[in-house]
Design a protein around this motif. Structure first.
Motif, short mmCIF file in Angstrom:
data_model
loop_
_atom_site.label_atom_id
_atom_site.label_comp_id
_atom_site.label_asym_id
_atom_site.label_seq_id
_atom_site.Cartn_x
_atom_site.Cartn_y
_atom_site.Cartn_z
N LEU A 263 48.48 35.31 38.70
CA LEU A 263 49.12 34.00 38.59
C LEU A 263 49.75 33.57 39.91
O LEU A 263 50.08 32.40 40.08
N ASP A 264 49.91 34.52 40.82
CA ASP A 264 50.49 34.23 42.13
C ASP A 264 49.38 33.90 43.11
O ASP A 264 48.49 34.72 43.36
N ASP A 265 49.40 32.68 43.67
CA ASP A 265 48.32 32.25 44.54
C ASP A 265 48.09 33.16 45.74
O ASP A 265 46.94 33.53 46.03
N PRO A 266 49.14 33.54 46.49
CA PRO A 266 48.89 34.42 47.64
C PRO A 266 48.23 35.74 47.25
O PRO A 266 47.34 36.22 47.94
N THR A 267 48.65 36.31 46.13
CA THR A 267 48.04 37.56 45.68
C THR A 267 46.59 37.34 45.28
O THR A 267 45.70 38.13 45.64
N MET A 268 46.34 36.28 44.53
CA MET A 268 44.97 35.99 44.10
C MET A 268 44.05 35.79 45.30
O MET A 268 42.95 36.36 45.38
N TRP A 269 44.50 34.98 46.27
CA TRP A 269 43.64 34.70 47.43
C TRP A 269 43.53 35.92 48.35
O TRP A 269 42.50 36.11 49.01
N GLY A 270 44.57 36.75 48.37
CA GLY A 270 44.45 37.99 49.13
C GLY A 270 43.37 38.89 48.55
O GLY A 270 42.57 39.48 49.28
N GLY A 271 43.31 38.97 47.23
CA GLY A 271 42.25 39.74 46.59
C GLY A 271 40.88 39.12 46.80
O GLY A 271 39.88 39.83 47.01
N ALA A 272 40.82 37.80 46.77
CA ALA A 272 39.54 37.10 47.00
C ALA A 272 39.03 37.35 48.40
O ALA A 272 37.82 37.51 48.63
N LEU A 273 39.96 37.40 49.38
CA LEU A 273 39.55 37.68 50.76
C LEU A 273 38.96 39.08 50.87
O LEU A 273 37.89 39.27 51.46
N ALA A 274 39.62 40.05 50.25
CA ALA A 274 39.11 41.42 50.31
C ALA A 274 37.74 41.53 49.65
O ALA A 274 36.82 42.18 50.18
N THR A 275 37.58 40.86 48.51
CA THR A 275 36.29 40.90 47.81
C THR A 275 35.19 40.27 48.66
O THR A 275 34.10 40.85 48.80
N ALA A 276 35.45 39.10 49.22
CA ALA A 276 34.44 38.41 50.02
C ALA A 276 34.08 39.23 51.26
O ALA A 276 32.90 39.33 51.64
N GLN A 277 35.07 39.82 51.92
CA GLN A 277 34.79 40.64 53.09
C GLN A 277 33.94 41.85 52.73
O GLN A 277 32.99 42.19 53.44
#
Length: 409
Positions: free
Chosen positions: A272-286
């Motif tokens: 639910l926390d945007d920074p955490t969600m996008w941090g995980g999305a960055l790791a997944t995409a990388q």
């Protein structure tokens, strides 16, 4: 492909950038200490429907809709038999691949099937989702606000979330979802609306699509989906599910009444926390780009995630690499982070090239006129910008970003 080319004259892929290829390795460096801000590059629609369907009945929770406690019980929903829903005709029946009755773990049977009208995948899937909670409207009620132009090729997840909120529900738009999180939400009677790639017929080629996930079956290794094009209770094999979901950064919507707020909070947790969600999305995409360097969708997702981090230079580089590998020609219809990135780094010619290539194929994606207008404004052509914003509003008078941009001139 000959049929597709005759019906939809188009380039083979999205235009490639007019610049030398880059070395993308630097884009794969983890950024563990970076705290991403809430995305600000795109103006999100803020308009609400001026008219909604008539008063809705009170929601009557059933065992398939609610849970006794927040922690997931071992068997919160008893397996059920898939209901029989007749296709309206032989064309729809021929497309259908029904899920198996054997071994279903969870199945939500409260969604009312809607076969989509022309270009109406988004409103139809949203109507099916809302119907789980007693909403009596149809896809055409939703479409009046979401896409007044019947030829409009796309309705964004955030537009659908805004409509659901205006209809009295809570709605969350998230990315970087996982199959296990989908299963957990299903166990509590919450369907999950996903955006995905779609290749239903070889002659039509790749396109975007929405599906409502209403069940899963570990024995048969499949999700069960209400699909506005294929039909009700469709089999979505686990491997195919993620293959196409990841093409849209694993985007999903959760729509729910207030009764479910605690459950949703518990299930999503730090997502639910945007920074955490996008941090995980960055790791997944990388990770996915490193594992498969020739996958354009992995690099595109990386670009979108860098936009969310407000690192527009890295975003533009990632999008460039995706374009150089080759993206489906319809990609500009659905996702717009690359326009934000190119605008943010002053590459207005790329914005114009992508918008013009899309408009040449179809003039029914209002976002193309909006972004073209922003590029022209940045190039010192306010008259041209005004014309483009007006064209966007002609296609969708409810498209708030174009209205706001026009007012700012």
């Amino acid at each position: 492909q000959a049929v597709a080319s005759a019906l939809f004259p188009h380039p083979d892929q999205v235009p490639t950038p007019d610049r030398p290829p880059i070395d993308p390795v630097a884009l794969l460096t983890p950024l563990p200490t970076r705290v991403p801000p809430t995305p600000t590059a795109t103006i999100q629609p803020t308009a609400t429907p001026t008219s909604l369907p008539t008063e809705q009945p009170a929601i009557e929770p059933t065992i398939q809709q609610t849970a006794e406690a927040v922690s997931a019980p071992a068997n919160p929903i008893e397996p059920v038999t898939i209901p029989t829903v007749r296709a309206p005709g032989p064309t729809q029946a021929a497309r259908s691949t029904p899920a198996s009755n054997e071994g279903i773990d969870v199945l939500i049977t409260l969604a009312r099937q809607e076969y989509q009208g022309w270009n109406n995948c988004g409103p139809a899937t949203l109507a099916m989702n809302l119907s789980v909670f007693g909403w009596q409207g149809t896809q055409y009620d939703a479409a009046q606000f979401l896409k007044p132009d019947q030829e409009d090729k796309n309705v964004s997840p955030e537009q659908m979330a805004a409509y659901a909120r205006a209809a009295g529900f809570n709605a969350l738009h998230r990315v970087n979802g996982t199959p296990e999180r989908v299963k957990t939400l299903l166990r509590y009677g919450l369907p999950v609306l996903i955006e995905k790639g779609f290749e239903p017929e070889a002659d039509l080629g790749w396109m975007g699509h929405y599906e409502l996930i209403v069940g899963f079956n570990d024995l048969k290794q499949e999700f069960v989906a209400m699909d506005s094009y294929l039909g009700p209770y469709q089999s979505v094999p686990y491997d195919q599910f993620d293959k196409y979901w990841r093409q849209f950064n694993r985007t999903y919507l959760i729509i729910y009444p207030n009764d479910y707020a605690d459950i949703v909070t518990q299930v999503l947790g730090d997502q639910l926390d945007d920074p955490t969600m996008w941090g995980g999305a960055l790791a997944t995409a990388q990770q996915e780009a490193a594992a498969n360097p020739d996958d354009p969708f992995a690099w595109f997702n990386l670009g979108t995630t860098y936009v969310a981090h407000n690192d527009l230079s890295s975003a533009a580089a990632a999008y460039d690499h995706a374009r150089q590998i080759g993206l489906p020609w319809r990609m500009t219809w659905y996702q717009f982070g690359w326009f934000d990135a190119y605008l943010g780094v002053g590459r207005y010619d790329d914005v114009l090239a992508l918008a013009d290539a899309t408009i040449k194929v179809t003039g029914n994606v209002e976002e193309m006129f909006y972004y073209k207008g922003l590029a022209l404004k940045a190039l010192g052509n306010p008259g041209g910008a005004r014309s483009q914003f007006e064209l966007a509003l002609q296609r969708n008078p409810n498209f708030a970003p174009a209205r706001q941009a026009l007012a700012s001139l």
